[in-house]
Design an enzyme around this catalytic site. Structure first.
Site, PDB file in Angstrom:
ATOM      1  CB  SER A   1      -8.074   1.818   6.212  1.00 24.33           C
ATOM      2  OG  SER A   1      -8.673   3.231   6.275  1.00 24.33           O
TER       3      SER A   1
ATOM      4  CB  SER B   1      -7.227   4.228   3.364  1.00 26.16           C
ATOM      5  OG  SER B   1      -6.746   3.747   4.321  1.00 26.16           O
TER       6      SER B   1
ATOM      7  CE  LYS C   1      -3.552   2.254   2.792  1.00 25.62           C
ATOM      8  NZ  LYS C   1      -4.322   1.810   4.046  1.00 25.62           N
TER       9      LYS C   1
END
Length: 499
Positions: free
Chosen positions: A175, A151, A75
Site C-alpha cells: 500500500s 491503500s 492518511k
C-alpha cells in the site's frame, strides 16, 4: 495571505530549509497547500478531511526539524491525530475521535511538518484501489479514469497532483509501493520494526504493516525515515538501528551491486507487456551503471501463498470488527460495512485457531526460504504491479459477485471458506494486479517502488527493488543513483495544481 509561487521548485526538505532560513514563512507554504487542494481536489478526491484551521493556528508557532513548516497530509488509517476524526475509510467509525497522537504522528510533528488534512483510503486499507463507499473514489492525476492505487491512494494522488511534496502512507500488502507505482512517485516500505506503530493500537496484520511516506524525491523519503525510525518505550518489536543516517546513505558513492531480476508473474497468471518492458529497460540501465544483473525464477508457490495470506488477512478483519465494537461500544452489522469487507470479516470468523496458526507457520517457512534464496543478491528487481494502473472500478465486485458476497454474509460459510479453490477464485483479480508486492510484507524486508518507466499511454509503471532485511540504506543509495541517471521529479500529470 498569499501563497508561495515557487513551491514546485523545491521538495519537502528544500521547503523546510527555506522556512528555517526565514526566506519564506510556514503560513505562506500552508496557504499555498490549501489553495492547491481547493484547485484540484474536486477532480481527484484525495483529501477527505481538511484540517485548515488547526494548521493555520500551528503555522503561527515556531517550527523545528528538517521539514520545518512544510504542509503535510495524513492518511486516514491507523495514524491517530488527537482531536480529529479517524474513520479508517469506513462508515462504522464515523464520528470516532482519538484522544492521543500515535507515535508515528508525534514524529511527523517533531520533524516540523504541519498537517493540514487527511487523505482517502479504502475501507480498513484492504484493497489496492482507493474506492471506499463512505468517502468516494480517488482518481489518478495521470488519468482520472484510472485508480491511484491503494491503500495510500489519496496520499499518492495528492503528491502527484502537486498539493504536497510528500504525504503519509502505510503498507500491509503493497500500500505504499502500489500507489507510488500508479502515480509516478517514490515509495519505500521500511524493514519490519523500523518505524514504530502504536501505542494506541496493536500491530495489526501479523506485523505485515509498515508505515512511512510517498514522495517525489528519494531525498525526502530518506530524511523522513531518519525522523521516523527508532524505538520508543513500550515498543514490542525492536531491531538494530542503522549505522549511519539514511540521508548519508543517499550521499555516498554508489557501490556495484549484484541484482537479481525476474519477469515471473509471481502471484498473478501473467505479467503485462508494459511491466515486462519496464523491467528489461531497468536491467539495461542498471548494467550501464555498472551493476551485475542476473535473471532468476521466483521461489514461490502461488496457490499456497495466496491461501495462507488470505486466511491471515481474513482473521485480521474479524479481529478488526471485534476491536471496533469494543472501541465504539456498539455491535457492527452488515449495513455498517461494504459487502466485501463484511464477507472478509465473516470468512475470518469461519477459520478456527488451527487454520490461522497453520497459515502463519507457512508464512514463517516461506520467509526463511525466500530470504535464504536471495541472500547472495543485494536486491531483487521486479515490476511493482502485474499490470499498468487499473481503471476506477476495476477491482470492485461485479453484480454477480455482489450477490454472492451478500449471500455469504447470511450463510454458515465455514466449509466453503476452507476450500482453497473458492479462496483463490475470490481474490484472483486482486492478486493478478498486485502480484509482486506481498512477499516483502510477509518477510519484513525493505522494498521500494521507483518511477523509472512510462508506457505509450503516458501511465507510470513502477519498478520494485526488494533488499535484505535491515538494509534500507542499500536501496536508498541505489534509488538516488537511479534518480540521477533517469530523473522523474519534474514529470507532471494532466491534473496538476501548480502552474
Amino acid at each position: 495571505m498569499a501563497g508561495f509561487g515557487e513551491y514546485d521548485k523545491y521538495d519537502a526538505l528544500g521547503l523546510g530549509e527555506l522556512v528555517t532560513k526565514g526566506e519564506v514563512s510556514a503560513e505562506e507554504l500552508l496557504e499555498e497547500g490549501i489553495a492547491r487542494t481547493e484547485k484540484v481536489n474536486s477532480r481527484i478526491n484525495a483529501v477527505i478531511r481538511p484540517m485548515y484551521e488547526l494548521a493555520r493556528a500551528r503555522a503561527k508557532e515556531s517550527f523545528e526539524g528538517p521539514f520545518a513548516g512544510v504542509p503535510f497530509l495524513l492518511k486516514d488509517l491507523i495514524a491517530s491525530f488527537a482531536g480529529v476524526e479517524m474513520t479508517n475509510g469506513s462508515r462504522f467509525y464515523r464520528g470516532f475521535v482519538p484522544r492521543e497522537d500515535s507515535e508515528y504522528v508525534k514524529r511527523f510533528k517533531q520533524a516540523g511538518l504541519n498537517i493540514f488534512g487527511k487523505t482517502n483510503t479504502p475501507e480498513f486499507g484492504i484493497t489496492p484501489s482507493t474506492e471506499p463507499d463512505y468517502t468516494g473514489a480517488s482518481r489518478n492525476p495521470w488519468d482520472p479514469l484510472r485508480s491511484p492505487g491503494g491503500s495510500s491512494g489519496g496520499a499518492a494522488a495528492a503528491v502527484a497532483a502537486g498539493i504536497v511534496p510528500m504525504a503519509s502512507a502505510s503498507d500491509g500488502g503493497g500500500s505504499i509501493r502500489i500507489p507510488a507505482a500508479c502515480c509516478g512517485l517514490f515509495g519505500i516500505k521500511p524493514t519490519r520494526g523500523r518505524v514504530p506503530s502504536g501505542p494506541d493500537q496493536a500491530d495489526g496484520w501479523f506485523n505485515f504493516i509498515a508505515e512511512h511516506v510517498v514522495s517525489r524525491t528519494v531525498q525526502d523519503s530518506a530524511v523522513m525515515l531518519d525522523c521516523l525510525q527508532g524505538d520508543y518505550p513500550g515498543q514490542v518489536l525492536r531491531i538494530a538501528p542503522p549505522d549511519k543516517s539514511y540521508a548519508s546513505a543517499i550521499a555516498r558513492k554508489p557501490k556495484k551491486l549484484k541484482i537479481a531480476y525476474s519477469t515471473d508473474p509471481a502471484l498473478g497468471d501473467s505479467l503485462h507487456s508494459d511491466c515486462r518492458e519496464g523491467v528489461l529497460q531497468t536491467v539495461k540501465l542498471l548494467e550501464e551503471l555498472g551493476h551485475k544483473c542476473e535473471e532468476v525464477r521466483l521461489p514461490l508457490n502461488k496457490e499456497d501463498f495466496i491461501y495462507a495470506y488470505t486466511v491471515l488477512v481474513c482473521a485480521e478483519m474479524s479481529a478488526t470488527l471485534m476491536e471496533g465494537e469494543k472501541i465504539l461500544g456498539r455491535k457492527g452489522t452488515s449495513s455498517d460495512f461494504e459487502p466485501r469487507t463484511w464477507a472478509l470479516m465473516k470468512l475470518g470468523r469461519s477459520f478456527h485457531g488451527g487454520d490461522v496458526a497453520a497459515a502463519f507457520r507457512y508464512m514463517n517457512m516461506f520467509s526463511r526460504q525466500w530470504m535464504t534464496y536471495f541472500q547472495p543478491y543485494d536486491c531483487l528487481l521486479t515490476s511493482t504491479l502485474g499490470t499498468p494502473p487499473i481503471e476506477v472500478g476495476g477491482l470492485r465486485p461485479t453484480p454477480s459477485e455482489l450477490v454472492q458476497l451478500k449471500a455469504l454474509s447470511h450463510l454458515p460459510i465455514g466449509f466453503i471458506a476452507k476450500q482453497k479453490d473458492f479462496v483463490l477464485k475470490a481474490g484472483h483479480r486482486v492478486y493478478q494486479y498486485c502480484s509482486q508486492t506481498m512477499p516483502a510484507n510477509v518477510t519484513g524486508q525493505p522494498s521500494m517502488s521507483v518511477p523509472l518507466h512510462w508506457n505509450a499511454q503516458n501511465l507510470p509503471i513502477g519498478m520494485m527493488f526488494t533488499g535484505r532485511f535491515g538494509e534500507e540504506d542499500v536501496l536508498l543509495n541505489l534509488a538516488s543513483q537511479l534518480e540521477e541517471a533517469k530523473p522523474w521529479a519534474d514529470k507532471r500529470p494532466g491534473i496538476y495544481a501548480g502552474v
